[in-house]
Design a protein around this motif. Structure first.
Motif, PDB file in Angstrom:
ATOM      1  N   GLN A   4       0.827  -1.205   0.000  1.00 50.35           N
ATOM      2  CA  GLN A   4       0.000   0.000   0.000  1.00 50.35           C
ATOM      3  C   GLN A   4       0.864   1.259   0.000  1.00 50.35           C
ATOM      4  O   GLN A   4       0.610   2.201  -0.759  1.00 50.35           O
ATOM      5  CB  GLN A   4      -0.938  -0.001   1.207  1.00 50.35           C
ATOM      6  CG  GLN A   4      -2.047   1.035   1.129  1.00 50.35           C
ATOM      7  CD  GLN A   4      -3.153   0.773   2.132  1.00 50.35           C
ATOM      8  OE1 GLN A   4      -2.989  -0.018   3.063  1.00 50.35           O
ATOM      9  NE2 GLN A   4      -4.283   1.429   1.956  1.00 50.35           N
ATOM     10  N   LYS A   5       1.894   1.267   0.828  1.00 51.19           N
ATOM     11  CA  LYS A   5       2.795   2.419   0.866  1.00 51.19           C
ATOM     12  C   LYS A   5       3.570   2.539  -0.442  1.00 51.19           C
ATOM     13  O   LYS A   5       3.807   3.649  -0.936  1.00 51.19           O
ATOM     14  CB  LYS A   5       3.753   2.304   2.047  1.00 51.19           C
ATOM     15  CG  LYS A   5       3.087   2.549   3.405  1.00 51.19           C
ATOM     16  CD  LYS A   5       4.102   2.495   4.528  1.00 51.19           C
ATOM     17  CE  LYS A   5       3.436   2.786   5.870  1.00 51.19           C
ATOM     18  NZ  LYS A   5       4.419   2.715   6.999  1.00 51.19           N
ATOM     19  N   PHE A   6       3.974   1.400  -0.991  1.00 51.72           N
ATOM     20  CA  PHE A   6       4.683   1.431  -2.274  1.00 51.72           C
ATOM     21  C   PHE A   6       3.799   2.025  -3.350  1.00 51.72           C
ATOM     22  O   PHE A   6       4.248   2.843  -4.160  1.00 51.72           O
ATOM     23  CB  PHE A   6       5.126   0.016  -2.681  1.00 51.72           C
ATOM     24  CG  PHE A   6       5.892  -0.025  -3.975  1.00 51.72           C
ATOM     25  CD1 PHE A   6       7.268   0.153  -3.992  1.00 51.72           C
ATOM     26  CD2 PHE A   6       5.238  -0.211  -5.191  1.00 51.72           C
ATOM     27  CE1 PHE A   6       7.982   0.135  -5.186  1.00 51.72           C
ATOM     28  CE2 PHE A   6       5.935  -0.230  -6.390  1.00 51.72           C
ATOM     29  CZ  PHE A   6       7.313  -0.064  -6.385  1.00 51.72           C
ATOM     30  N   PHE A  24      -7.158   5.265  -7.398  1.00 47.25           N
ATOM     31  CA  PHE A  24      -6.570   3.936  -7.262  1.00 47.25           C
ATOM     32  C   PHE A  24      -6.259   3.588  -5.808  1.00 47.25           C
ATOM     33  O   PHE A  24      -6.287   2.411  -5.436  1.00 47.25           O
ATOM     34  CB  PHE A  24      -5.335   3.807  -8.153  1.00 47.25           C
ATOM     35  CG  PHE A  24      -5.681   3.610  -9.607  1.00 47.25           C
ATOM     36  CD1 PHE A  24      -6.168   2.389 -10.054  1.00 47.25           C
ATOM     37  CD2 PHE A  24      -5.560   4.653 -10.502  1.00 47.25           C
ATOM     38  CE1 PHE A  24      -6.519   2.206 -11.394  1.00 47.25           C
ATOM     39  CE2 PHE A  24      -5.908   4.483 -11.848  1.00 47.25           C
ATOM     40  CZ  PHE A  24      -6.396   3.258 -12.287  1.00 47.25           C
ATOM     41  N   GLN A  25      -5.990   4.578  -4.990  1.00 48.89           N
ATOM     42  CA  GLN A  25      -5.841   4.295  -3.562  1.00 48.89           C
ATOM     43  C   GLN A  25      -7.157   3.787  -2.981  1.00 48.89           C
ATOM     44  O   GLN A  25      -7.174   2.834  -2.190  1.00 48.89           O
ATOM     45  CB  GLN A  25      -5.391   5.559  -2.824  1.00 48.89           C
ATOM     46  CG  GLN A  25      -3.925   5.934  -3.061  1.00 48.89           C
ATOM     47  CD  GLN A  25      -3.541   7.187  -2.298  1.00 48.89           C
ATOM     48  OE1 GLN A  25      -3.822   7.307  -1.102  1.00 48.89           O
ATOM     49  NE2 GLN A  25      -2.906   8.131  -2.986  1.00 48.89           N
ATOM     50  N   ARG A  26      -8.268   4.415  -3.360  1.00 49.66           N
ATOM     51  CA  ARG A  26      -9.584   3.955  -2.878  1.00 49.66           C
ATOM     52  C   ARG A  26      -9.868   2.543  -3.366  1.00 49.66           C
ATOM     53  O   ARG A  26     -10.368   1.695  -2.600  1.00 49.66           O
ATOM     54  CB  ARG A  26     -10.693   4.902  -3.355  1.00 49.66           C
ATOM     55  CG  ARG A  26     -10.734   6.246  -2.651  1.00 49.66           C
ATOM     56  CD  ARG A  26     -12.064   6.961  -2.899  1.00 49.66           C
ATOM     57  NE  ARG A  26     -12.332   7.153  -4.316  1.00 49.66           N
ATOM     58  CZ  ARG A  26     -11.928   8.212  -5.012  1.00 49.66           C
ATOM     59  NH1 ARG A  26     -11.212   9.165  -4.422  1.00 49.66           N
ATOM     60  NH2 ARG A  26     -12.222   8.342  -6.288  1.00 49.66           N
ATOM     61  N   LEU A  27      -9.563   2.286  -4.627  1.00 50.18           N
ATOM     62  CA  LEU A  27      -9.819   0.962  -5.178  1.00 50.18           C
ATOM     63  C   LEU A  27      -8.987  -0.090  -4.451  1.00 50.18           C
ATOM     64  O   LEU A  27      -9.502  -1.178  -4.126  1.00 50.18           O
ATOM     65  CB  LEU A  27      -9.498   0.942  -6.674  1.00 50.18           C
ATOM     66  CG  LEU A  27      -9.617  -0.423  -7.374  1.00 50.18           C
ATOM     67  CD1 LEU A  27     -11.002  -1.025  -7.180  1.00 50.18           C
ATOM     68  CD2 LEU A  27      -9.290  -0.289  -8.870  1.00 50.18           C
ATOM     69  N   TYR A  28      -7.735   0.210  -4.180  1.00 52.23           N
ATOM     70  CA  TYR A  28      -6.894  -0.775  -3.497  1.00 52.23           C
ATOM     71  C   TYR A  28      -7.388  -1.017  -2.071  1.00 52.23           C
ATOM     72  O   TYR A  28      -7.366  -2.152  -1.579  1.00 52.23           O
ATOM     73  CB  TYR A  28      -5.441  -0.319  -3.491  1.00 52.23           C
ATOM     74  CG  TYR A  28      -4.481  -1.403  -3.035  1.00 52.23           C
ATOM     75  CD1 TYR A  28      -4.598  -2.705  -3.517  1.00 52.23           C
ATOM     76  CD2 TYR A  28      -3.463  -1.141  -2.126  1.00 52.23           C
ATOM     77  CE1 TYR A  28      -3.728  -3.710  -3.105  1.00 52.23           C
ATOM     78  CE2 TYR A  28      -2.589  -2.129  -1.715  1.00 52.23           C
ATOM     79  CZ  TYR A  28      -2.736  -3.416  -2.206  1.00 52.23           C
ATOM     80  OH  TYR A  28      -1.880  -4.408  -1.793  1.00 52.23           O
ATOM     81  N   ARG A  29      -7.881   0.023  -1.407  1.00 52.13           N
ATOM     82  CA  ARG A  29      -8.446  -0.173  -0.065  1.00 52.13           C
ATOM     83  C   ARG A  29      -9.665  -1.093  -0.131  1.00 52.13           C
ATOM     84  O   ARG A  29      -9.866  -1.946   0.741  1.00 52.13           O
ATOM     85  CB  ARG A  29      -8.827   1.175   0.560  1.00 52.13           C
ATOM     86  CG  ARG A  29      -7.625   1.995   1.040  1.00 52.13           C
ATOM     87  CD  ARG A  29      -8.047   3.110   1.972  1.00 52.13           C
ATOM     88  NE  ARG A  29      -8.879   4.103   1.302  1.00 52.13           N
ATOM     89  CZ  ARG A  29      -8.417   5.188   0.694  1.00 52.13           C
ATOM     90  NH1 ARG A  29      -7.109   5.424   0.677  1.00 52.13           N
ATOM     91  NH2 ARG A  29      -9.246   6.050   0.138  1.00 52.13           N
ATOM     92  N   GLN A  30     -10.469  -0.928  -1.180  1.00 52.44           N
ATOM     93  CA  GLN A  30     -11.638  -1.800  -1.357  1.00 52.44           C
ATOM     94  C   GLN A  30     -11.200  -3.251  -1.541  1.00 52.44           C
ATOM     95  O   GLN A  30     -11.848  -4.177  -1.036  1.00 52.44           O
ATOM     96  CB  GLN A  30     -12.455  -1.352  -2.565  1.00 52.44           C
ATOM     97  CG  GLN A  30     -13.161  -0.014  -2.395  1.00 52.44           C
ATOM     98  CD  GLN A  30     -13.815   0.443  -3.687  1.00 52.44           C
ATOM     99  OE1 GLN A  30     -14.208  -0.368  -4.525  1.00 52.44           O
ATOM    100  NE2 GLN A  30     -13.915   1.755  -3.875  1.00 52.44           N
TER     101      GLN A  30
END
Length: 300
Positions: A4-6, A24-30
Motif C-alpha cells: 500500500q505504501k509502495f 486507485f488508492q480507494r480501489l486498493y483499499r476496497q
C-alpha cells in the motif's frame, strides 16, 4: 515497504494525476477490505509476473466484474501492483533504477490516453505491457526499445548489411511530451550504450514501424515540425497504407471517430491531419532503420 505504501509512493513518483492517485488508492483499499478480493488480486499478480499475462488479464476481468469496476481500471490496478516485483527483477538483473523509472512512466502515458479517449482511469492497451514486466522492453530516455528480428530478406546502408532473422532493436515512441531532436539523439545514444554488448561494439541497428515515419505525411507538416525532423533520423525502407487512419486517436483523442470535416483543429498537428483526411489523403505507416554508433553524436 508495504504494498500500500509502495503504491502511494509509486504513483506520486511517476506523476499520476492527483485525481487518479486518489482513485486507485480507494480501489486498493476496497480490495484489501475483503479477504477474497485481496487473495484473488495476489494470485493474479503472481500469474502476471510469471509471464502468463493472458490468463492474468482474464482473472482480472473476473475480479472487475465482481467489484463492478471497469476492465480498463482493473487492468491498470494489476499493472500498478506488479511494479514492486518488477523493481525487484530489475535489481536481480542489475538494471539501473533510472531505466526502471523511465520504463514504468509508460503507465502514466497510457493512463492519460485512456482518460482522454474514454474518460476512464485505466488502460485500454493492456496487452502492450507484458514485455515491460519481463524486463524485455525498456525506456531509454525518450524512446522505448526491445529485441527483435529483421524481417526483410536483406538490406544494406553505409557499409552495414542486415539479413532476415538478424538481431535488431525495435523502437517505440510513447506519447510523453517533447519530441525534440536533442531528446531523440540522447535516446539513440542511450540505446547504443545499453545494447552494444549484443552487437560486439559495432553499430546497433534500430528499426521502427510507425505512422510517424509514413512519407505521405511529411509534406503536410511544417518545416519546423519535430515529427518531420524525426522522419529524417531514419532511412526509410518501406511503407504501408490502410483504408482507415487507425492512429487517429493518438492525435484527436476522444474525437477520433468523427468525420474529417468535424475533427478539431485547435493545434497545428490536428489541423494538418484533419485537412489531409478531409481531402481523402491515404493513411499509412512507414518502416525505417538507423544505425546508432559511438563514433559520432548522431546516428548514421
Amino acid at each position: 515497504m508495504s504494498e500500500q505504501k509502495f503504491l502511494i509512493s509509486f504513483m506520486n513518483k511517476i506523476n499520476f494525476p492527483e485525481e487518479a492517485q486518489e482513485f486507485f488508492q480507494r480501489l486498493y483499499r476496497q480490495i484489501l477490505e475483503k479477504p477474497e478480493y485481496s487473495r484473488h488480486m495476489d494470485s493474479i499478480i503472481k500469474v502476471f509476473t510469471d509471464s502468463q499475462s493472458e490468463k492474468a488479464f482474464e482473472q482480472a476481468d473476473f475480479l472487475a466484474k465482481d467489484m463492478n469496476i471497469h476492465s480498463y481500471t482493473m487492468s491498470m490496478m494489476l499493472l500498478l501492483l506488479s511494479c514492486k516485483p518488477l523493481l525487484e527483477l530489475y535489481h536481480e538483473k542489475n538494471i539501473s533504477e533510472e531505466i526502471y523509472w523511465d520504463t514504468v512512466a509508460d503507465l502514466t502515458y497510457k493512463l492519460n490516453e485512456c482518460h482522454q479517449v474514454h474518460g476512464i482511469w485505466g488502460t485500454f492497451v493492456r496487452t502492450w505491457f507484458p514485455l515491460f514486466y519481463q524486463a524485455a522492453r525498456f525506456a531509454l530516455g525518450r524512446m522505448q526499445y526491445e529485441y527483435a528480428e529483421f524481417q526483410l530478406n536483406e538490406y544494406s546502408l553505409n557499409g552495414f548489411t542486415l539479413k532476415k532473422g538478424d538481431k535488431v532493436i525495435n523502437m517505440h515512441i510513447p506519447s510523453s511530451g517533447s519530441f525534440s531532436k536533442e531528446k531523440r539523439m540522447d535516446s539513440y545514444q542511450k540505446a547504443y550504450n545499453f545494447f552494444k554488448k549484443d552487437f560486439s561494439g559495432k553499430a546497433v541497428p534500430i528499426v521502427c514501424n510507425s505512422w510517424l515515419l509514413y512519407p505521405g505525411y511529411k509534406e503536410i507538416l511544417p518545416a519546423h515540425s519535430n515529427i518531420r525532423s524525426f522522419m529524417d533520423d531514419f532511412s526509410y525502407i518501406q511503407g504501408y497504407t490502410s483504408k482507415e487512419f487507425t492512429d487517429s486517436w493518438r492525435i484527436f483523442g476522444k474525437d477520433a471517430g468523427k468525420a474529417p470535416a468535424d475533427l478539431p483543429r485547435d493545434t497545428s498537428l490536428k489541423r494538418a491531419f484533419a485537412e489531409y483526411l478531409e481531402k481523402d489523403g491515404t493513411p499509412g505507416s512507414g518502416y525505417g532503420i538507423l544505425f546508432s554508433t559511438s563514433a559520432t553524436k548522431y546516428p548514421c
